[in-house]
Design an enzyme around this catalytic site. Structure first.
Site, PDB file in Angstrom:
ATOM      1  N   CYS A   1      58.141   5.056  24.650  1.00 19.16           N
ATOM      2  CA  CYS A   1      58.191   3.598  24.725  1.00 19.16           C
ATOM      3  C   CYS A   1      58.696   3.018  23.397  1.00 19.16           C
ATOM      4  O   CYS A   1      58.916   3.730  22.432  1.00 19.16           O
ATOM      5  CB  CYS A   1      56.803   3.038  25.040  1.00 19.16           C
ATOM      6  SG  CYS A   1      56.145   3.563  26.644  1.00 19.16           S
TER       7      CYS A   1
ATOM      8  N   HIS B   1      55.379  -2.155  23.968  1.00 20.76           N
ATOM      9  CA  HIS B   1      53.941  -2.405  23.869  1.00 20.76           C
ATOM     10  C   HIS B   1      53.492  -2.382  22.419  1.00 20.76           C
ATOM     11  O   HIS B   1      54.280  -2.125  21.497  1.00 20.76           O
ATOM     12  CB  HIS B   1      53.139  -1.398  24.707  1.00 20.76           C
ATOM     13  CG  HIS B   1      53.287   0.038  24.307  1.00 20.76           C
ATOM     14  ND1 HIS B   1      52.954   0.527  23.061  1.00 20.76           N
ATOM     15  CD2 HIS B   1      53.719   1.120  25.008  1.00 20.76           C
ATOM     16  CE1 HIS B   1      53.153   1.827  22.998  1.00 20.76           C
ATOM     17  NE2 HIS B   1      53.644   2.224  24.172  1.00 20.76           N
TER      18      HIS B   1
END
Length: 245
Positions: free
Chosen positions: A142, A134
């Site tokens: 992430c 992202h």
């Protein structure tokens, strides 16, 4: 009705209701020159230690060539696989992206759920959810990119899916899995796991084609190599957490 009156009647509607693709936020607006639409299949490799995301495009020969390399803005937890919800580690292994895993309205600009945990992860009892590639350059497990780079990656992934690629393979490695690097990390507690990842890295390096991965008896293997288990990675059931944030 005179033409002048007709156009006067509909003109306000043109101002109020622009084309749907411009008004809708359900999909990142595409630019058709991102990839050759006739041959838009892609493949992604991520290397933690090098801090790189590599985007490959399929060529008419069936091999994949490097299209673009992006620096990873941030990942967390160091080298090694993600094992427990909340350990803040970014995953390693083999994952797949489908259209349902894309979120153009993420609070992290754009987000792509990588599909953790997959069949291998579940066989180990690993837990975790909402593991993404992202934007926003912030990570708690992430792979975070700058918004500019994430916009390009998201657009390319969406284009490939819209043009007929059903799943996009993502291989995530701790480092480039050369024999030299494996020797350097031979004393790591993760070495046995990394030995399972190396054949897929070597296969792609040798053939230019992503390896077909199987998971059986709790281990990864490359299909077509000796002693390969038969259960293929990529069944829909692997996506226990496909919601996106």
């Amino acid at each position: 009705m005179k033409l002048s009156k007709f156009f006067s009647a509909i003109f306000p509607l043109v101002l109020i209701y622009p084309p749907v693709i411009e008004a809708s936020n359900s999909s990142f607006l595409l630019k058709n020159n991102t990839l050759d639409n006739q041959n838009s299949s892609i493949f992604i490799q991520i290397f933690k230690q090098e801090g790189l995301l590599e985007l490959y495009q399929k060529t008419p020969s069936g091999k994949y060539h490097l299209s673009k390399t992006y620096p990873i803005c941030k990942f967390s937890g160091g080298l090694g696989p993600k094992k427990i919800e909340g350990d803040l580690k970014s995953p390693e292994g083999f994952y797949q992206i489908t259209a349902e895993q894309l979120n153009p309205n993420s609070r992290y600009y754009r987000a792509i759920n990588i599909g953790f945990p997959n069949e291998f992860d579940k066989a180990q009892g690993y837990s975790g959810s909402y593991l993404m590639i992202h934007g926003s350059c912030v990570s708690v497990g992430c792979y975070a990119m700058t918004d500019k780079h994430m916009g390009e990656i998201y657009q390319t992934v969406e284009t490939a899916l819209l043009n007929g690629q059903s799943t996009i393979n993502v291989s995530i490695y701790p480092f480039r899995m050369t024999n030299e690097n494996m020797q350097r990390y031979r004393n790591s507690s993760h070495y046995a796991f990394w030995k399972q990842l190396q054949p897929a890295y070597q296969y792609f390096d040798r053939t230019g084609r992503p390896a077909e991965i199987s998971v059986a008896y709790g281990k990864y293997a490359v299909v077509g190599l000796p002693d390969t288990p038969t259960k293929l990675l990529g069944e829909k059931s692997q996506y226990a957490f496909t919601q996106v944030k």
